[in-house]
Design an enzyme around this catalytic site. Structure first.
Site, PDB file in Angstrom:
ATOM      1  N   SER A  55       0.808  -1.213   0.000  1.00 54.71           N
ATOM      2  CA  SER A  55       0.000   0.000   0.000  1.00 54.71           C
ATOM      3  C   SER A  55       0.846   1.269   0.000  1.00 54.71           C
ATOM      4  CB  SER A  55      -0.933   0.018   1.218  1.00 54.71           C
ATOM      5  OG  SER A  55      -1.839  -1.063   1.178  1.00 54.71           O
ATOM      6  N   GLY A 246      -4.428  -1.978  -0.798  1.00 59.09           N
ATOM      7  CA  GLY A 246      -3.576  -1.643  -1.924  1.00 59.09           C
ATOM      8  C   GLY A 246      -3.247  -0.162  -1.917  1.00 59.09           C
ATOM      9  N   GLY A 248      -2.660   3.905  -3.264  1.00 61.30           N
ATOM     10  CA  GLY A 248      -3.088   4.987  -4.124  1.00 61.30           C
ATOM     11  C   GLY A 248      -4.569   5.305  -4.182  1.00 61.30           C
ATOM     12  N   CYS A 273      -9.444  -1.732   3.506  1.00 60.87           N
ATOM     13  CA  CYS A 273      -8.650  -0.567   3.107  1.00 60.87           C
ATOM     14  C   CYS A 273      -8.999  -0.122   1.678  1.00 60.87           C
ATOM     15  CB  CYS A 273      -7.170  -0.857   3.288  1.00 60.87           C
ATOM     16  SG  CYS A 273      -6.178   0.655   3.401  1.00 60.87           S
ATOM     17  N   LEU A 274      -8.106  -0.298   0.700  1.00 61.20           N
ATOM     18  CA  LEU A 274      -8.459   0.081  -0.669  1.00 61.20           C
ATOM     19  C   LEU A 274      -9.684  -0.692  -1.125  1.00 61.20           C
ATOM     20  CD1 LEU A 274      -7.632   1.726  -3.227  1.00 61.20           C
ATOM     21  CD2 LEU A 274      -6.410  -0.317  -3.988  1.00 61.20           C
ATOM     22  N   GLN A 277     -12.668   1.168  -0.063  1.00 60.25           N
ATOM     23  CA  GLN A 277     -12.920   2.330  -0.906  1.00 60.25           C
ATOM     24  C   GLN A 277     -13.502   1.918  -2.257  1.00 60.25           C
ATOM     25  OE1 GLN A 277      -9.031   4.084  -1.052  1.00 60.25           O
ATOM     26  NE2 GLN A 277      -8.950   4.408   1.168  1.00 60.25           N
ATOM     27  N   PHE A 318      -6.753   8.070   1.294  1.00 58.36           N
ATOM     28  CA  PHE A 318      -8.060   8.434   0.764  1.00 58.36           C
ATOM     29  C   PHE A 318      -9.139   7.898   1.699  1.00 58.36           C
ATOM     30  CE2 PHE A 318      -5.149   8.595  -2.718  1.00 58.36           C
ATOM     31  CZ  PHE A 318      -5.617   9.570  -3.599  1.00 58.36           C
ATOM     32  N   HIS A 357      -6.873  -1.989   9.048  1.00 60.44           N
ATOM     33  CA  HIS A 357      -6.280  -3.294   8.757  1.00 60.44           C
ATOM     34  C   HIS A 357      -6.526  -4.275   9.902  1.00 60.44           C
ATOM     35  CE1 HIS A 357      -3.741  -2.648   5.073  1.00 60.44           C
ATOM     36  NE2 HIS A 357      -4.070  -1.403   5.379  1.00 60.44           N
ATOM     37  N   GLU A 359      -5.912  -7.338  10.032  1.00 56.78           N
ATOM     38  CA  GLU A 359      -4.823  -8.318  10.141  1.00 56.78           C
ATOM     39  C   GLU A 359      -3.630  -7.735  10.896  1.00 56.78           C
ATOM     40  OE1 GLU A 359      -3.119  -5.733   7.118  1.00 56.78           O
ATOM     41  OE2 GLU A 359      -5.161  -6.388   7.561  1.00 56.78           O
TER      42      GLU A 359
END
Length: 381
Positions: A55, A246, A248, A273-274, A277, A318, A357, A359
């Site tokens: 990430s 991930g 960006g 996370c990503l 989003q 983000f 996260h 984990e």
């Protein structure tokens, strides 16, 4: 100065930011240059896990904890095949690690992977500056020490917005994952499941501990590339699907958004996370860039359904706009520092996600219950 060993004379280095602020220090790791968005991480431990978190692709990571390198490096603690950061920024590096698990030192590890590091700068001043003005592009150089030239180059470097960094970290081919964690956080769950649940993990830059936690929870895991079509995932007939973390801008991966949209309602889905989003965008929501993001292992999050507060590990720049996600999704978790969205779930379908996260790795482990929740969702179909 620690980190500048007797057989490694100091080599000067400069960190220059796009706004002209510059910091002089000494290089460690690889010689050369690293360009990326400068962010800070407030974790006190786990620098190796942070370095190998995909990430962080496209970023220069500042550790706010002052002493880095004292526990060395080892293979079991890596979270991906290699470090993906553009550079590493620390207050003080020590080249004399002392840990029974260490198999090498951080300096040699960064050299081996071509990662430029800088030490000996005032990381507190840098962190305060980022908090005030926001994350921005920067450059670490051990080659060119002209601060004005470096700042100009940093200002001209592309930002994370609109860049598809997922394609740079995702696997190229599908693979099976079978390794659990060395110390299962939810070991009582595995014995209760007679037949493993088949889980497909969409790899947007997945951390290995997500895969380990799924194994610990009694799942059989297949990891697929980020561009895998929804039809191909469904043809594998999984019991559940994980949309991974991930790097960006989530809006820069429209293929992942489209796939997620086609998967909703077909199988239980867990976004991290990503992946959270992407799920928000798939539900016709919106995302926006945070001023300096959340990076660290000490972010307080409240579960809106229970009122319980979890200390969480986070790494994102983000966030999902709470007012955009629509009536089909409900807010389940919020960040107690800035009230941003940290979790949501579908009101009628087996779909949920968190921004943080669960984990962790190296910790904290407050949120490992979410893997149990995902398994429960698959048990109920």
């Amino acid at each position: 100065m620690s980190g500048i060993g007797h057989d490694h004379p100091p080599r000067k280095a400069v960190l220059a930011l796009a706004d002209g602020r510059a910091f002089k220090g000494y290089g460690f790791g690889a010689e050369g240059e690293g360009i990326g968005e400068v962010v800070f991480n407030t974790s006190m431990t786990g620098y190796q896990e942070i370095l190998t978190d995909p990430s962080y692709r496209g970023q220069l990571v500042t550790m706010t904890y002052p002493l880095i390198g004292n526990t060395g490096v080892n293979d079991p603690d890596i979270e991906s095949a290699k470090p993906f950061q553009s550079g590493f920024i620390v207050k003080e590096y020590t080249d004399h690690p002392s840990n029974w698990r260490a198999t090498g030192d951080l300096d040699a590890y960064l050299q081996r992977h071509g990662i430029v590091g800088i030490q000996g700068i005032d990381t507190r001043a840098l962190t305060k500056h980022i908090r005030d003005v926001g994350a921005q592009q920067g450059i670490i150089s051990t080659l060119d020490l002209d601060e004005k030239k470096l700042a100009k180059r940093a200002a001209e470097a592309p930002s994370l917005v609109g860049r598809d960094l997922v394609k740079e970290v995702s696997c190229k081919q599908s693979y099976e994952w079978a390794e659990g964690s060395w110390r299962s956080q939810i070991s009582n769950l595995k014995s209760q499941i007679s037949e493993p649940f088949r889980v497909v993990v969409c790899d947007f830059g997945v951390k290995r501990n997500i895969l380990r936690c799924l194994i610990d929870a009694g799942c059989r895991v297949t990891v697929v590339p980020a561009r895998t079509a929804a039809s191909d995932i469904l043809s594998m007939n999984p019991d559940g699907i994980v949309l991974s973390n991930g790097p960006g801008d989530p809006e820069a991966v429209p293929y992942a958004i489209e796939a997620a949209r086609s998967l909703i309602g077909k199988k239980p889905i867990f976004g991290i996370c990503l992946g959270h989003q992407i799920l928000g965008l798939a539900m016709n929501g919106k995302t926006y860039k945070l001023k300096f993001g959340h990076h660290g292992g000490n972010q307080p999050v409240m579960d809106m359904t229970t009122g319980k507060v979890e200390i969480t590990a986070q790494n994102h720049g983000f966030a999902v706009d709470v007012d955009s996600i629509g009536s089909e999704m409900e807010l389940t978790h919020i960040n107690l520092n800035d009230r941003t969205v940290e979790g949501m779930r579908h009101r009628t379908l087996p779909v949920f996600s968190v921004q943080y996260h669960p984990e962790a790795s190296p910790g904290p482990h407050d949120s490992s219950y979410l893997f149990k929740r995902f398994v429960g969702m698959m048990e109920n179909g």
